[in-house]
Design an enzyme around this catalytic site. Structure first.
Site, PDB file in Angstrom:
ATOM      1  CG  ASP A 100       8.145  55.172  -7.469  1.00 48.86           C
ATOM      2  OD1 ASP A 100       7.436  55.034  -6.457  1.00 48.86           O
ATOM      3  OD2 ASP A 100       9.348  55.500  -7.419  1.00 48.86           O
ATOM      4  CG  HIS A 160      10.092  52.069  -4.311  1.00 52.97           C
ATOM      5  ND1 HIS A 160       9.200  51.728  -3.312  1.00 52.97           N
ATOM      6  CD2 HIS A 160       9.618  53.212  -4.851  1.00 52.97           C
ATOM      7  CE1 HIS A 160       8.240  52.639  -3.243  1.00 52.97           C
ATOM      8  NE2 HIS A 160       8.470  53.556  -4.171  1.00 52.97           N
ATOM      9  CG  MET A 218       4.267  58.627  -0.006  1.00 53.53           C
ATOM     10  SD  MET A 218       4.048  58.820  -1.772  1.00 53.53           S
ATOM     11  CE  MET A 218       5.653  59.445  -2.272  1.00 53.53           C
ATOM     12  CG  ASP A 223       8.722  56.739  -1.794  1.00 56.52           C
ATOM     13  OD1 ASP A 223       9.752  57.258  -2.258  1.00 56.52           O
ATOM     14  OD2 ASP A 223       7.828  56.222  -2.497  1.00 56.52           O
ATOM     15  CG  MET A 258       3.793  57.556 -10.865  1.00 57.11           C
ATOM     16  SD  MET A 258       4.674  59.118 -10.830  1.00 57.11           S
ATOM     17  CE  MET A 258       5.985  58.729  -9.653  1.00 57.11           C
ATOM     18  CG  HIS A 273       4.577  53.820  -4.237  1.00 61.04           C
ATOM     19  ND1 HIS A 273       5.373  54.931  -4.009  1.00 61.04           N
ATOM     20  CD2 HIS A 273       3.329  54.173  -3.833  1.00 61.04           C
ATOM     21  CE1 HIS A 273       4.637  55.895  -3.493  1.00 61.04           C
ATOM     22  NE2 HIS A 273       3.393  55.469  -3.387  1.00 61.04           N
ATOM     23  CB  SER A 309      12.997  54.783  -6.369  1.00 59.22           C
ATOM     24  OG  SER A 309      12.060  55.075  -7.391  1.00 59.22           O
ATOM     25  CG  MET A 315       2.044  56.789  -6.355  1.00 63.60           C
ATOM     26  SD  MET A 315       3.658  57.546  -6.607  1.00 63.60           S
ATOM     27  CE  MET A 315       4.554  56.108  -7.188  1.00 63.60           C
TER      28      MET A 315
HETATM   29  C1  DX5 Z   1       7.521  59.724  -5.787  1.00 63.82           C
HETATM   30  C2  DX5 Z   1       7.919  58.270  -5.749  1.00 63.82           C
HETATM   31  C3  DX5 Z   1       9.218  58.039  -5.072  1.00 63.82           C
HETATM   32  C4  DX5 Z   1      10.392  58.631  -5.798  1.00 63.82           C
HETATM   33  C5  DX5 Z   1      11.601  58.658  -4.894  1.00 63.82           C
HETATM   34  O1  DX5 Z   1       6.229  59.851  -6.221  1.00 63.82           O
HETATM   35  O2  DX5 Z   1       6.951  57.520  -5.055  1.00 63.82           O
HETATM   36  O3  DX5 Z   1       9.442  56.647  -4.852  1.00 63.82           O
HETATM   37  O4  DX5 Z   1      10.720  57.917  -6.973  1.00 63.82           O
HETATM   38  O5  DX5 Z   1      12.581  59.448  -5.459  1.00 63.82           O
HETATM   39  P1  DX5 Z   1      13.498  60.402  -4.565  1.00 63.82           P
HETATM   40  O6  DX5 Z   1      14.165  59.525  -3.562  1.00 63.82           O
HETATM   41  O7  DX5 Z   1      14.430  61.009  -5.568  1.00 63.82           O
HETATM   42  O8  DX5 Z   1      12.592  61.408  -3.889  1.00 63.82           O
HETATM   43 ZN    ZN Z   2       7.528  55.461  -4.475  1.00 62.28          ZN
END
Ligand code: DX5
Ligand code: ZN
Length: 263
Positions: free
Chosen positions: A32, A30, A176, A214, A34, A63, A6, A65
């Site tokens: 993320d 990956h 998750m 994840d 948001m 991903h 990530s 969110m």
């Molecule tokens: C959380 C993200 C994850 C996160 C993972 O909302 O979707 O992908 O970045 O980070 P770690 O492995 O540190 O939990």
């Molecule tokens: Zn993620």
């Protein structure tokens, strides 16, 4: 085992180095995304994904969110996403959206002293959620129609039964093991049962979607547990980029392997 570092946990002042670390042994990258609404944190959008796409040939495992993710699917496809994963709980994916989780915690998010869930407007927080399977099917089909793989993500408080009807229409199920919003949180055990049930579904139905996990994944402890439960792809942020030797962490995660028969 598929490993998907990530990029959120990398040192962005040396982003290209972080990409090269991933290329030295990982399978996907990956990303993320948001929006400060679906989760109480903001990260990045299509321009960052496009920059990563210019830097690497690793498939970008994006991903989302965010609320109303379908509105952004064309932009992320254009940016170079290979996999686009949406949350079943997000407004616009399978209905009006589900209640906010209790919290996720981390650095840099919304102020925590405003209200229990400042990021979720009341209209998006029905007392009891409803899932519109027809809409969910259209959402997944709309992603696939753009020529990318369609993923569906579940928060830890979402029951496996909710999404079982669409498992045959997925390329990827993202389970998750933290509440979405921040990297570096502690692994939650409850979703291991979801992975096991999804793996059983794959065996009994001959389905081909990939089970990805994840949140809080580390090679030393939680990674093996997720692999044992049936995870076939491991996302790791702190478990790779905040380790003394990130390349060794990737190798250790790769070596875990999927549980026999789960792949
Ligand atoms: C959380 C993200 C994850 C996160 C993972 O909302 O979707 O992908 O970045 O980070 P770690 O492995 O540190 O939990
Ligand atoms: Zn993620």
């Amino acid at each position: 085992m598929i490993v998907s570092p990530s990029i959120l946990s990398a040192d962005w002042t040396h982003l290209e180095d972080a990409v090269r670390v991933a290329e030295a042994g990982a399978d996907w990258l990956h990303c993320d995304v948001m929006d400060g609404h679906f989760v109480p944190n903001l990260t990045f959008g299509p321009p960052m994904v496009a920059a990563l796409h210019r830097m690497t040939r690793l498939p970008l495992d994006v991903h989302l969110m965010i609320d109303q993710p379908l509105a952004f699917v064309p932009a992320f496809v254009e940016a170079g996403a290979a996999i686009l994963t949406v949350h079943v709980e997000a407004p616009g994916v399978a209905g009006p959206g589900w209640p906010a989780p209790v919290r996720s915690h981390g650095e840099g998010g919304a102020a925590s002293d405003v209200s229990p869930a400042p990021h979720v407007p009341a209209a998006h927080a029905p007392a009891v959620h409803t899932i519109d399977l027809a809409l969910l099917r259209r959402t997944l089909a709309a992603i696939r129609a753009r020529g990318v793989r369609a993923g569906l993500a579940l928060r830890p408080d979402t029951a496996y039964e909710e999404i079982e009807p669409v498992l045959g229409e997925l390329d990827l199920l993202l389970v998750m093991t933290v509440y979405p919003g921040f990297s570096g949180q502690s692994f939650l055990e409850g979703p291991l049962a979801t992975m096991a049930r999804a793996a059983e579904y794959k065996r009994s139905h001959g389905a081909s979607f990939t089970i990805e996990v994840d949140g809080g994944i580390r090679a030393a402890d939680t990674g093996p547990r997720a692999a044992e439960a049936g995870a076939e792809a491991l996302v790791a942020g702190h478990g790779i980029y905040r380790q003394p030797d990130p390349k060794a962490a990737i190798r250790a995660l790769k070596a875990l392997g999927a549980r026999a028969g789960a792949a």
